[in-house]
Design a protein around this motif. Structure first.
Motif, PDB file in Angstrom:
ATOM      1  N   ILE A 250       0.834  -1.200   0.000  1.00  0.00           N
ATOM      2  CA  ILE A 250       0.000   0.000   0.000  1.00  0.00           C
ATOM      3  C   ILE A 250       0.870   1.252   0.000  1.00  0.00           C
ATOM      4  O   ILE A 250       0.642   2.192  -0.760  1.00  0.00           O
ATOM      5  N   ALA A 251       1.910   1.255   0.832  1.00  0.00           N
ATOM      6  CA  ALA A 251       2.750   2.438   0.982  1.00  0.00           C
ATOM      7  C   ALA A 251       3.553   2.744  -0.271  1.00  0.00           C
ATOM      8  O   ALA A 251       3.796   3.907  -0.596  1.00  0.00           O
ATOM      9  N   ARG A 252       3.970   1.702  -1.000  1.00  0.00           N
ATOM     10  CA  ARG A 252       4.849   1.914  -2.162  1.00  0.00           C
ATOM     11  C   ARG A 252       4.166   1.634  -3.493  1.00  0.00           C
ATOM     12  O   ARG A 252       4.830   1.477  -4.519  1.00  0.00           O
ATOM     13  N   ASP A 253       2.845   1.568  -3.505  1.00  0.00           N
ATOM     14  CA  ASP A 253       2.110   1.316  -4.748  1.00  0.00           C
ATOM     15  C   ASP A 253       2.604   0.060  -5.466  1.00  0.00           C
ATOM     16  O   ASP A 253       2.720   0.027  -6.695  1.00  0.00           O
ATOM     17  N   MET A 254       2.882  -0.980  -4.701  1.00  0.00           N
ATOM     18  CA  MET A 254       3.358  -2.229  -5.296  1.00  0.00           C
ATOM     19  C   MET A 254       2.219  -3.067  -5.873  1.00  0.00           C
ATOM     20  O   MET A 254       2.459  -4.038  -6.576  1.00  0.00           O
ATOM     21  N   CYS A 255       0.993  -2.721  -5.545  1.00  0.00           N
ATOM     22  CA  CYS A 255      -0.157  -3.451  -6.064  1.00  0.00           C
ATOM     23  C   CYS A 255      -1.177  -2.444  -6.579  1.00  0.00           C
ATOM     24  O   CYS A 255      -1.106  -1.256  -6.267  1.00  0.00           O
ATOM     25  N   GLN A 256      -2.103  -2.947  -7.396  1.00  0.00           N
ATOM     26  CA  GLN A 256      -3.153  -2.054  -7.890  1.00  0.00           C
ATOM     27  C   GLN A 256      -4.322  -1.946  -6.923  1.00  0.00           C
ATOM     28  O   GLN A 256      -5.006  -0.931  -6.872  1.00  0.00           O
ATOM     29  N   LYS A 257      -4.543  -3.024  -6.171  1.00  0.00           N
ATOM     30  CA  LYS A 257      -5.684  -2.994  -5.263  1.00  0.00           C
ATOM     31  C   LYS A 257      -5.490  -3.977  -4.128  1.00  0.00           C
ATOM     32  O   LYS A 257      -4.639  -4.873  -4.191  1.00  0.00           O
ATOM     33  N   VAL A 258      -6.296  -3.801  -3.094  1.00  0.00           N
ATOM     34  CA  VAL A 258      -6.266  -4.625  -1.895  1.00  0.00           C
ATOM     35  C   VAL A 258      -7.598  -5.360  -1.786  1.00  0.00           C
ATOM     36  O   VAL A 258      -8.659  -4.788  -2.061  1.00  0.00           O
ATOM     37  N   ILE A 259      -7.530  -6.627  -1.416  1.00  0.00           N
ATOM     38  CA  ILE A 259      -8.730  -7.403  -1.112  1.00  0.00           C
ATOM     39  C   ILE A 259      -8.668  -7.767   0.372  1.00  0.00           C
ATOM     40  O   ILE A 259      -7.623  -8.191   0.871  1.00  0.00           O
ATOM     41  N   ILE A 260      -9.773  -7.604   1.083  1.00  0.00           N
ATOM     42  CA  ILE A 260      -9.829  -7.916   2.512  1.00  0.00           C
ATOM     43  C   ILE A 260     -10.618  -9.204   2.715  1.00  0.00           C
ATOM     44  O   ILE A 260     -11.653  -9.406   2.079  1.00  0.00           O
ATOM     45  N   VAL A 261     -10.110 -10.071   3.578  1.00  0.00           N
ATOM     46  CA  VAL A 261     -10.863 -11.252   3.998  1.00  0.00           C
ATOM     47  C   VAL A 261     -11.292 -11.023   5.441  1.00  0.00           C
ATOM     48  O   VAL A 261     -10.451 -10.751   6.310  1.00  0.00           O
ATOM     49  N   GLY A 262     -12.592 -11.088   5.701  1.00  0.00           N
ATOM     50  CA  GLY A 262     -13.102 -10.850   7.043  1.00  0.00           C
ATOM     51  C   GLY A 262     -14.248 -11.779   7.365  1.00  0.00           C
ATOM     52  O   GLY A 262     -14.594 -12.673   6.592  1.00  0.00           O
TER      53      GLY A 262
END
Length: 340
Positions: free
Chosen positions: A178-190
């Protein structure tokens, strides 16, 4: 490309002839520029509370994607190194950090075959982490990605790279994508429990913070695992403004197969359609900018008897702390009279 012969501008040729020759050269069609098809890789970081089912979800998701003809790389970024255990039927996968240390002591270089393994079209590896009490897990993650770059990470041609991150830990290494823009998006498992949604809210907070600093990572959505139908996770998703990508039910068949390291995300299987839908939703999910809930708002998603909101905070006194009546003692501070 047809090129007119070069002209000697020192000659006595009329200026009009030179201009005509230059125009003819400029009008000649250009040779086509050689192009190479570059595969656009979706790099997706998956976060969630420890034990919530990230590894279970990712193993089945990556397996389904591979069966659909996608080239998928699954990277475990959890010091427990258990992301790939379900994929490999319970077998432990040698970690990058452990292998790198061993190879370095032997004076050897790490090769892809030492750390990356595959099953039915899914490629998988574990970053690993330091031994208990001997280092920082977040620093281990950073070191692991440095090793991946040396192995040519940016040149690999995958359709999807799935990163499994522990969401309980908020130190720098675990927030790296997230901090270094290493991915395009985040998926959360909850799930429908306070602790997993607390972690989910922290992830949304991190995304919100780094976007304010100019970052581009967003939240693609949430996967609700062990969904018992009580609705807290759905209410959370609506409150922070992210979509629900799939709801995996709290089913005994799923629990037993997961416990025995069986893949259930197979086309044609009883749970195949669930993971086919999840694969499509993950692929198409847009990166949303979530809202972050306050602690009180998060607690408000649950019934008061479930989270103890009826408890009143009662301030402690010095008598409580000492066990006897507090005695006012003179200060040892030296107070000087003002100079006359």
């Amino acid at each position: 490309m047809s090129i007119a012969p070069s002209l000697d501008f020192r000659s006595s040729a009329p200026a009009a002839a030179r201009v005509a020759a230059l125009r003819e050269e400029a009008a000649a069609p250009l040779d086509p520029v050689p192009t190479q098809s570059v595969k656009q890789t979706q790099i997706i970081a998956i976060y969630g509370k420890g034990g919530i089912g990230k590894s279970f979800t990712l193993a089945n998701l990556s397996y389904m994607m591979a069966q659909q003809g996608k080239k998928v790389l699954l990277i475990g970024c959890d010091p427990k190194s258990d992301t790939t255990s379900l994929l490999f039927g319970g077998r432990a996968c040698p970690t990058i950090i452990e292998t790198s240390t061993r190879k370095k002591l032997a004076g050897e270089q790490v090769a892809i075959g030492d750390v990356c393994f595959k099953r039915d079209g899914v490629y998988a590896m574990e970053l690993g982490g330091p031994e208990v009490g001997r280092g920082c897990g977040g620093r281990g993650i950073i070191h692991g990605f440095e090793l991946l770059e040396k192995l040519g990470f940016h040149d690999w041609g995958f359709d999807y790279v799935l990163l499994d991150f522990l969401g309980d830990v908020v130190c720098g290494g675990f927030g790296l994508p997230i901090a270094r823009d290493m991915c395009q998006k985040v998926i959360i498992v909850g799930s429908n429990d306070l602790q997993s949604l607390y972690v989910a809210n922290n992830v949304c907070s991190a995304v919100e913070y780094f976007r304010k600093l100019g970052g581009n990572v967003g939240v693609g959505g949430i996967v609700i695992n062990k969904d018992d139908g009580t609705g807290e996770a759905q209410a959370f998703a609506e409150a922070v403004g992210i979509p629900i990508l799939a709801s995996i039910p709290a089913d005994e068949d799923i629990r037993r197969k997961s416990a025995s390291y069986q893949i259930i995300g197979q086309p044609g299987g009883p749970w195949g359609s669930l993971f086919e839908t999840l694969a499509a939703n993950v692929a198409d999910a847009a990166p949303h900018q979530p809202r972050t809930l306050t602690q009180d708002t998060l607690l408000g998603l649950f019934k008061s008897d479930a989270v103890g909101r009826n408890v009143v905070l009662e301030p402690a006194t010095m008598e409580d702390m000492c066990g006897v009546s507090a005695v006012t003692r003179p200060s040892l501070e030296v107070v000087y009279d003002e100079a006359v």
